[in-house]
Design a protein around this motif. Structure first.
Motif, PDB file in Angstrom:
ATOM      1  N   TYR A 165       0.836  -1.185   0.000  1.00  8.25           N
ATOM      2  CA  TYR A 165       0.000   0.000   0.000  1.00  8.25           C
ATOM      3  C   TYR A 165       0.880   1.246   0.000  1.00  8.25           C
ATOM      4  O   TYR A 165       2.007   1.234   0.496  1.00  8.25           O
ATOM      5  N   GLY A 225       0.850   5.155   1.362  1.00  9.96           N
ATOM      6  CA  GLY A 225       0.257   6.197   2.187  1.00  9.96           C
ATOM      7  C   GLY A 225       1.050   7.486   2.057  1.00  9.96           C
ATOM      8  O   GLY A 225       2.213   7.481   1.647  1.00  9.96           O
ATOM      9  N   HIS A 272       3.612   0.537   2.902  1.00 11.95           N
ATOM     10  CA  HIS A 272       3.170  -0.488   3.846  1.00 11.95           C
ATOM     11  C   HIS A 272       3.165  -1.847   3.153  1.00 11.95           C
ATOM     12  O   HIS A 272       2.729  -1.959   2.003  1.00 11.95           O
ATOM     13  N   VAL A 314      -4.399   0.813   6.887  1.00 16.95           N
ATOM     14  CA  VAL A 314      -4.234   0.833   5.428  1.00 16.95           C
ATOM     15  C   VAL A 314      -5.555   0.864   4.687  1.00 16.95           C
ATOM     16  O   VAL A 314      -5.577   0.872   3.459  1.00 16.95           O
ATOM     17  N   LEU A 332      -5.785   3.556   2.148  1.00 16.25           N
ATOM     18  CA  LEU A 332      -4.595   3.782   1.326  1.00 16.25           C
ATOM     19  C   LEU A 332      -4.746   3.120  -0.041  1.00 16.25           C
ATOM     20  O   LEU A 332      -5.624   2.276  -0.242  1.00 16.25           O
TER      21      LEU A 332
END
Length: 343
Positions: A77, A79, A88, A333, A336
């Motif tokens: 992910y 962010g 992430h 998350v 995200l």
């Protein structure tokens, strides 16, 4: 050379023996996470970094039996904070921050940072305020081995950083950028432009293993390739929404090249790389995806799954779009952008 012959010939030239060896079936191990590709496109092992900090949720999220069986790999992910891009990696119920990249001035990095299909590399463009192009930078997934791609033949050292998806991966080795109006393929391991002609097709996107792709021909017609076949297709966006956007483009291609996930484009600097529908390039029909909730993105994976990220969570389908299960995402998350999945 016709549009039917050129991309296949270029792809053959770009694949060298070094690439076949470097992308042989290896396992990516990084701070307790593993990710593997298949065949000649699997990533080489990445270095281990002690910098990232793992953040484990207090309790498993969703249905552990269901999610473990549906998605056993790693989801990556993206962010953003005011100062940095944060990568992430989520495996099971563990959310691990693997890299933090300072944003710097302007919108270039925010709009370009991307992850290679097998979760091995990062790439982004660094540029100052009000710039629409900047310096191309690559690194390993944990931010190590950071390198800039310098000026060279066929590349003036500046990559576009605005618009829709200015950086597009072809496996873990090749990255398509635009130097002004010219597409350029960068050989990331060699840190220089790849040999051969990047072609004049536009809006190109590859399947995770790079063997199938979709693009728009010189004549403005969308087409897709797979299993040595070429197919022109058409797609008409929903009338109620199409007038508010700048058109659509492909953002994910199935392994066999038959299906494409499409999303809106925009011309402002803000990032817009979601997708909302799947089109069958043989019939030109929109696939009726099972599940409920607004769709944020659709991702075709290297292990022939279809990951549909919705506002309500993740729906996982097989290659025939039959539901395999759902996954509830960790709170950190949930909002995200899902950029990659590595089985």
């Amino acid at each position: 050379m016709s549009v039917f012959a050129a991309p296949a010939a270029r792809t053959a030239r770009f694949r060298s023996l070094r690439r076949a060896v470097a992308l042989s079936a290896a396992v990516l191990t990084m701070v307790g996470l593993s990710a593997c590709g298949e065949g000649s496109n699997a990533p080489a092992a990445a270095p281990t970094s002690a910098a990232p900090a793992a953040v484990t949720t207090a309790a498993p999220v969703g249905n552990p039996d269901s999610s473990a069986a549906v998605l056993t790999g790693t989801r990556y992910y993206l962010g953003m904070t005011d100062r940095e891009a944060v990568i992430h990696a989520v495996r099971g119920d563990v959310d691990q921050v693997t890299a933090r990249i300072p944003l710097g001035a302007g919108s270039c990095l925010r709009n370009t940072i991307t992850i290679s299909p097998y979760g091995e590399r990062l790439a982004w463009v660094e540029g100052g305020a009000s710039q629409d192009a900047g310096t191309l930078v690559t690194s390993m997934i944990d931010g190590s081995r950071k390198r800039t791609v310098e000026r060279a033949e066929n590349f003036r050292g500046k990559a576009n950083c605005l618009g829709s998806n200015p950086l597009v991966w072809n496996t873990n080795d090749l990255l398509m950028v635009h130097d002004g109006s010219r597409p350029v393929l960068i050989d990331v391991p060699e840190n220089k432009p790849a040999d051969g002609d990047a072609g004049s097709e536009t809006l190109t996107w590859w399947s995770p293993n790079g063997r199938s792709w979709a693009a728009v021909s010189e004549g403005g017609r969308p087409y897709a390739t797979g299993e040595s076949k070429w197919r022109f297709y058409h797609y008409t966006p929903p009338k109620a929404e199409a007038a508010h956007h700048d058109g659509w483009r492909v953002r994910s291609v199935s392994m066999d090249g038959r299906y494409v996930a499409v999303g809106w484009m925009n011309t402002d600097p803000s990032r817009n790389d979601g997708s909302f529908a799947v089109v069958d390039t043989i019939t030109s029909k929109v696939v009726d995806l099972p599940g409920t909730g607004d769709i944020r993105s659709i991702l075709f994976t290297a292990d022939d799954k279809v990951i549909v990220k919705r506002v309500t969570g993740i729906s996982v389908l097989d290659r025939t779009f039959t539901p395999l299960g759902t996954v509830e995402e960790p709170a950190a998350v949930r909002d995200l952008k899902l950029l990659a999945y590595v089985a």
